[in-house]
Design a protein around this motif. Structure first.
Motif, PDB file in Angstrom:
ATOM      1  N   LEU A  21       0.854  -1.189   0.000  1.00  0.00           N
ATOM      2  CA  LEU A  21       0.000   0.000   0.000  1.00  0.00           C
ATOM      3  C   LEU A  21       0.888   1.237   0.000  1.00  0.00           C
ATOM      4  O   LEU A  21       2.006   1.201   0.522  1.00  0.00           O
ATOM      5  N   LEU A  22       0.402   2.334  -0.566  1.00  0.00           N
ATOM      6  CA  LEU A  22       1.151   3.596  -0.552  1.00  0.00           C
ATOM      7  C   LEU A  22       0.643   4.445   0.612  1.00  0.00           C
ATOM      8  O   LEU A  22      -0.497   4.935   0.590  1.00  0.00           O
ATOM      9  N   GLY A  23       1.479   4.584   1.632  1.00  0.00           N
ATOM     10  CA  GLY A  23       1.111   5.467   2.747  1.00  0.00           C
ATOM     11  C   GLY A  23       1.432   6.904   2.394  1.00  0.00           C
ATOM     12  O   GLY A  23       1.901   7.206   1.292  1.00  0.00           O
ATOM     13  N   LYS A  24       1.214   7.810   3.363  1.00  0.00           N
ATOM     14  CA  LYS A  24       1.375   9.257   3.127  1.00  0.00           C
ATOM     15  C   LYS A  24       2.794   9.579   2.637  1.00  0.00           C
ATOM     16  O   LYS A  24       2.989  10.198   1.593  1.00  0.00           O
ATOM     17  N   LYS A  25       3.800   9.137   3.375  1.00  0.00           N
ATOM     18  CA  LYS A  25       5.203   9.466   3.039  1.00  0.00           C
ATOM     19  C   LYS A  25       5.597   8.820   1.692  1.00  0.00           C
ATOM     20  O   LYS A  25       6.250   9.431   0.864  1.00  0.00           O
ATOM     21  N   GLU A  26       5.157   7.591   1.511  1.00  0.00           N
ATOM     22  CA  GLU A  26       5.503   6.867   0.275  1.00  0.00           C
ATOM     23  C   GLU A  26       4.914   7.564  -0.940  1.00  0.00           C
ATOM     24  O   GLU A  26       5.557   7.693  -1.988  1.00  0.00           O
ATOM     25  N   PHE A  27       3.674   8.021  -0.797  1.00  0.00           N
ATOM     26  CA  PHE A  27       2.994   8.697  -1.917  1.00  0.00           C
ATOM     27  C   PHE A  27       3.680  10.030  -2.207  1.00  0.00           C
ATOM     28  O   PHE A  27       3.916  10.378  -3.362  1.00  0.00           O
ATOM     29  N   GLN A  28       4.060  10.742  -1.142  1.00  0.00           N
ATOM     30  CA  GLN A  28       4.747  12.039  -1.343  1.00  0.00           C
ATOM     31  C   GLN A  28       6.059  11.819  -2.105  1.00  0.00           C
ATOM     32  O   GLN A  28       6.371  12.524  -3.067  1.00  0.00           O
ATOM     33  N   LYS A  29       6.794  10.773  -1.699  1.00  0.00           N
ATOM     34  CA  LYS A  29       8.079  10.496  -2.354  1.00  0.00           C
ATOM     35  C   LYS A  29       7.862  10.121  -3.832  1.00  0.00           C
ATOM     36  O   LYS A  29       8.575  10.584  -4.718  1.00  0.00           O
ATOM     37  N   LEU A  30       6.841   9.300  -4.099  1.00  0.00           N
ATOM     38  CA  LEU A  30       6.541   8.900  -5.487  1.00  0.00           C
ATOM     39  C   LEU A  30       6.234  10.152  -6.317  1.00  0.00           C
ATOM     40  O   LEU A  30       6.758  10.337  -7.411  1.00  0.00           O
ATOM     41  N   MET A  31       5.392  11.020  -5.793  1.00  0.00           N
ATOM     42  CA  MET A  31       4.982  12.236  -6.513  1.00  0.00           C
ATOM     43  C   MET A  31       6.199  13.120  -6.820  1.00  0.00           C
ATOM     44  O   MET A  31       6.386  13.582  -7.934  1.00  0.00           O
ATOM     45  N   GLN A  32       7.037  13.324  -5.789  1.00  0.00           N
ATOM     46  CA  GLN A  32       8.168  14.243  -5.956  1.00  0.00           C
ATOM     47  C   GLN A  32       9.230  13.666  -6.889  1.00  0.00           C
ATOM     48  O   GLN A  32       9.909  14.414  -7.603  1.00  0.00           O
ATOM     49  N   ASN A  45       3.401  19.437   0.421  1.00  0.00           N
ATOM     50  CA  ASN A  45       2.849  18.215   1.022  1.00  0.00           C
ATOM     51  C   ASN A  45       1.351  18.303   1.264  1.00  0.00           C
ATOM     52  O   ASN A  45       0.633  17.303   1.138  1.00  0.00           O
ATOM     53  N   LYS A  46       0.837  19.493   1.557  1.00  0.00           N
ATOM     54  CA  LYS A  46      -0.607  19.639   1.798  1.00  0.00           C
ATOM     55  C   LYS A  46      -1.375  19.328   0.511  1.00  0.00           C
ATOM     56  O   LYS A  46      -2.323  18.535   0.514  1.00  0.00           O
ATOM     57  N   ALA A  47      -0.885  19.873  -0.626  1.00  0.00           N
ATOM     58  CA  ALA A  47      -1.559  19.646  -1.916  1.00  0.00           C
ATOM     59  C   ALA A  47      -1.466  18.169  -2.302  1.00  0.00           C
ATOM     60  O   ALA A  47      -2.432  17.570  -2.756  1.00  0.00           O
ATOM     61  N   VAL A  48      -0.296  17.579  -2.050  1.00  0.00           N
ATOM     62  CA  VAL A  48      -0.096  16.166  -2.395  1.00  0.00           C
ATOM     63  C   VAL A  48      -1.035  15.303  -1.550  1.00  0.00           C
ATOM     64  O   VAL A  48      -1.667  14.361  -2.038  1.00  0.00           O
ATOM     65  N   ASN A  49      -1.180  15.664  -0.267  1.00  0.00           N
ATOM     66  CA  ASN A  49      -2.036  14.890   0.618  1.00  0.00           C
ATOM     67  C   ASN A  49      -3.509  15.003   0.217  1.00  0.00           C
ATOM     68  O   ASN A  49      -4.254  14.026   0.265  1.00  0.00           O
ATOM     69  N   GLU A  50      -3.895  16.184  -0.243  1.00  0.00           N
ATOM     70  CA  GLU A  50      -5.284  16.374  -0.695  1.00  0.00           C
ATOM     71  C   GLU A  50      -5.556  15.504  -1.922  1.00  0.00           C
ATOM     72  O   GLU A  50      -6.607  14.887  -2.039  1.00  0.00           O
ATOM     73  N   LEU A  51      -4.555  15.439  -2.814  1.00  0.00           N
ATOM     74  CA  LEU A  51      -4.715  14.585  -4.000  1.00  0.00           C
ATOM     75  C   LEU A  51      -4.850  13.122  -3.565  1.00  0.00           C
ATOM     76  O   LEU A  51      -5.717  12.385  -4.050  1.00  0.00           O
ATOM     77  N   LYS A  52      -4.021  12.742  -2.605  1.00  0.00           N
ATOM     78  CA  LYS A  52      -4.079  11.336  -2.136  1.00  0.00           C
ATOM     79  C   LYS A  52      -5.450  11.031  -1.543  1.00  0.00           C
ATOM     80  O   LYS A  52      -6.045  10.008  -1.838  1.00  0.00           O
ATOM     81  N   GLY A  61      -6.608   5.866   4.271  1.00  0.00           N
ATOM     82  CA  GLY A  61      -5.366   6.633   4.410  1.00  0.00           C
ATOM     83  C   GLY A  61      -4.229   6.080   3.600  1.00  0.00           C
ATOM     84  O   GLY A  61      -3.137   6.644   3.561  1.00  0.00           O
ATOM     85  N   LYS A  62      -4.486   4.957   2.925  1.00  0.00           N
ATOM     86  CA  LYS A  62      -3.424   4.356   2.109  1.00  0.00           C
ATOM     87  C   LYS A  62      -3.956   4.064   0.705  1.00  0.00           C
ATOM     88  O   LYS A  62      -5.167   3.904   0.526  1.00  0.00           O
ATOM     89  N   LEU A  63      -3.077   3.923  -0.284  1.00  0.00           N
ATOM     90  CA  LEU A  63      -3.537   3.664  -1.652  1.00  0.00           C
ATOM     91  C   LEU A  63      -3.211   2.243  -2.078  1.00  0.00           C
ATOM     92  O   LEU A  63      -2.054   1.797  -1.998  1.00  0.00           O
ATOM     93  N   THR A  64      -4.244   1.544  -2.547  1.00  0.00           N
ATOM     94  CA  THR A  64      -4.036   0.214  -3.130  1.00  0.00           C
ATOM     95  C   THR A  64      -3.528   0.382  -4.554  1.00  0.00           C
ATOM     96  O   THR A  64      -3.524   1.495  -5.090  1.00  0.00           O
ATOM     97  N   PHE A  65      -3.147  -0.722  -5.201  1.00  0.00           N
ATOM     98  CA  PHE A  65      -2.721  -0.670  -6.613  1.00  0.00           C
ATOM     99  C   PHE A  65      -3.848  -0.129  -7.479  1.00  0.00           C
ATOM    100  O   PHE A  65      -3.627   0.705  -8.361  1.00  0.00           O
ATOM    101  N   GLU A  66      -5.076  -0.571  -7.204  1.00  0.00           N
ATOM    102  CA  GLU A  66      -6.230  -0.125  -8.018  1.00  0.00           C
ATOM    103  C   GLU A  66      -6.399   1.399  -7.894  1.00  0.00           C
ATOM    104  O   GLU A  66      -6.602   2.090  -8.894  1.00  0.00           O
ATOM    105  N   GLU A  67      -6.299   1.908  -6.647  1.00  0.00           N
ATOM    106  CA  GLU A  67      -6.445   3.354  -6.459  1.00  0.00           C
ATOM    107  C   GLU A  67      -5.306   4.102  -7.153  1.00  0.00           C
ATOM    108  O   GLU A  67      -5.516   5.128  -7.811  1.00  0.00           O
ATOM    109  N   TYR A  68      -4.087   3.595  -7.033  1.00  0.00           N
ATOM    110  CA  TYR A  68      -2.923   4.171  -7.727  1.00  0.00           C
ATOM    111  C   TYR A  68      -3.170   4.205  -9.235  1.00  0.00           C
ATOM    112  O   TYR A  68      -2.895   5.200  -9.908  1.00  0.00           O
ATOM    113  N   PHE A  69      -3.744   3.131  -9.778  1.00  0.00           N
ATOM    114  CA  PHE A  69      -3.898   3.083 -11.237  1.00  0.00           C
ATOM    115  C   PHE A  69      -5.017   3.987 -11.721  1.00  0.00           C
ATOM    116  O   PHE A  69      -5.035   4.394 -12.881  1.00  0.00           O
TER     117      PHE A  69
END
Lengths: 83, 83
Positions: A21-32, A45-52, A61-69
């Protein structure tokens, strides 16, 4: 085409870690790291978190593969429409 | 990741031609050229056509970008689950 699909799978796996799963920090790192040209404001980070939160359909609070895709689909559709 | 998304957009555009849709022959060519490892039987036009009909949500005999990207999503999900 196949290598592009494989790349998108590998990117998720490399950031999602053991819990798959992509947690908050993992998603921020992927985006950046991966999406700094497609998406503006990836350092905010606030904008990235809103997108997540928007993508996080089951609101755990976490992203599955389906949500990521779903994000991948949105980015591809935007790219297609802008070209 | 961005180059992978761009590749998937460019593949659609290169096969879809001016009408921005994938017709029967265009879809067959895409399958045989781009997806011969991910999908078996791409030389079997009947099987390829059945797959196209399944993806063709609005049943107009042609695939839009959105319908094409549903196939991409399915292939990525299968790839993710098989790894």
């Amino acid at each position: 085409m196949e290598s592009a699909i494989t790349k998108l799978v590998d990117v998720f796996k490399s950031y999602a870690g053991k819990d798959k799963l992509l947690g908050k920090k993992e998603f921020q790192k992927l985006m950046q790291t991966e999406l700094k040209n497609f998406i503006t404001n990836t350092e905010n980070n606030k904008a990235v978190n809103e997108l997540k939160d928007k993508i996080d359909k089951n609101k755990d609070g976490k992203l599955t593969f389906e949500e990521y895709f779903c994000l991948v689909t949105q980015l591809a559709t935007n790219k297609y429409k802008l070209q």
